[in-house]
Motif scaffolding. Structure first.
Motif, mmCIF file in Angstrom:
data_model
loop_
_atom_site.group_PDB
_atom_site.id
_atom_site.type_symbol
_atom_site.label_atom_id
_atom_site.label_comp_id
_atom_site.label_asym_id
_atom_site.label_seq_id
_atom_site.Cartn_x
_atom_site.Cartn_y
_atom_site.Cartn_z
ATOM 1 N N LEU A 5 0.881 -1.294 0.149
ATOM 2 C CA LEU A 5 0.146 -0.189 0.031
ATOM 3 C C LEU A 5 0.845 1.288 -0.147
ATOM 4 N N GLY A 6 2.175 1.039 0.488
ATOM 5 C CA GLY A 6 2.996 2.203 0.197
ATOM 6 C C GLY A 6 3.413 2.774 -0.847
ATOM 7 N N SER A 7 2.981 1.932 -1.954
ATOM 8 C CA SER A 7 3.246 2.472 -3.276
ATOM 9 C C SER A 7 2.369 3.215 -3.838
ATOM 10 N N VAL A 14 -6.007 5.016 0.469
ATOM 11 C CA VAL A 14 -5.030 4.132 0.962
ATOM 12 C C VAL A 14 -4.651 4.770 2.476
ATOM 13 N N MET A 15 -4.083 6.186 2.490
ATOM 14 C CA MET A 15 -3.792 6.881 3.828
ATOM 15 C C MET A 15 -4.888 6.608 4.846
ATOM 16 N N GLU A 16 -6.009 6.797 4.508
ATOM 17 C CA GLU A 16 -7.017 6.593 5.458
ATOM 18 C C GLU A 16 -6.988 4.955 6.095
ATOM 19 N N SER A 38 4.571 1.940 5.474
ATOM 20 C CA SER A 38 3.688 2.319 4.209
ATOM 21 C C SER A 38 3.060 4.003 4.175
ATOM 22 N N TYR A 39 2.531 4.088 5.461
ATOM 23 C CA TYR A 39 1.793 5.425 5.718
ATOM 24 C C TYR A 39 2.897 6.539 5.480
#
Length: 177
Positions: A5-7, A14-16, A38-39
């Motif tokens: 998800l960090g990509s 995704v941040m949420e 990832s965040y």
């Protein structure tokens, strides 16, 4: 999955989702640490305030604190500098100290820092070489190598290690750095 998800750079959904994992925690320290990393990679505007609040979360192998410290080094500003410098000091867990060192080298590469600040980072790293166990020394040498030309003031120390350290591994690492 959480790591990938960090990509998704700057993706609000995704941040949420990552923030929800971070806020709630996870049964797996590794999942929680990956959510933090990832965040941080997504460089959200609240990272500089959120990541230091995670430094009070214990975990096996200091996974969570290390993720928060590494994440501070991935931010587009130097807001986490003082925290990273503080966490390189003796008395902090070894894993956290190593993560803070990596964070410092990342920060120096990612942010255009004043020369005096870069010198402070190099000086902090060099201070961490003195009287430390091999793993810590190796982390310092790696961080200095990652700094590249910015670590030029460390050359005499690295050259002395490369010439005189009793460990072949340390001599080689210092020489390569």
């Amino acid at each position: 999955v959480v790591e990938q998800l960090g990509s998704f750079h700057r993706d609000e959904k995704v941040m949420e989702a990552l923030l929800a994992i971070i806020a709630k925690g996870d049964a797996s320290y590794r999942v929680e640490a990956e959510a933090i990393e990832s965040y941080a990679k997504l460089q959200p505007p609240d990272a500089a305030t959120l990541l230091p609040t995670l430094l009070d979360r214990p975990s096996h192998g200091e996974q969570i604190r290390s993720a928060a410290l590494s994440g501070l080094g991935k931010q587009p500003d130097a807001a986490g500098l003082e925290t990273l410098l503080q966490w390189t000091k003796r008395g902090k867990p070894r894993e956290c100290r190593q993560a803070a060192m990596r964070g410092l080298s990342d920060l120096a590469k990612n942010v255009n820092l004043p020369d005096a600040t870069v010198e402070r980072i190099v000086s902090t790293l060099l201070e961490s070489l003195k009287g430390e166990q091999r793993r810590m020394q190796q982390s310092v040498i790696t961080a200095l190598r990652e700094l590249g030309d910015d670590a030029r003031p460390a050359l005499p120390v690295l050259q002395a290690l490369a010439a005189n350290d009793p460990s072949d591994r340390m001599r080689k690492a210092a020489k390569e750095a």
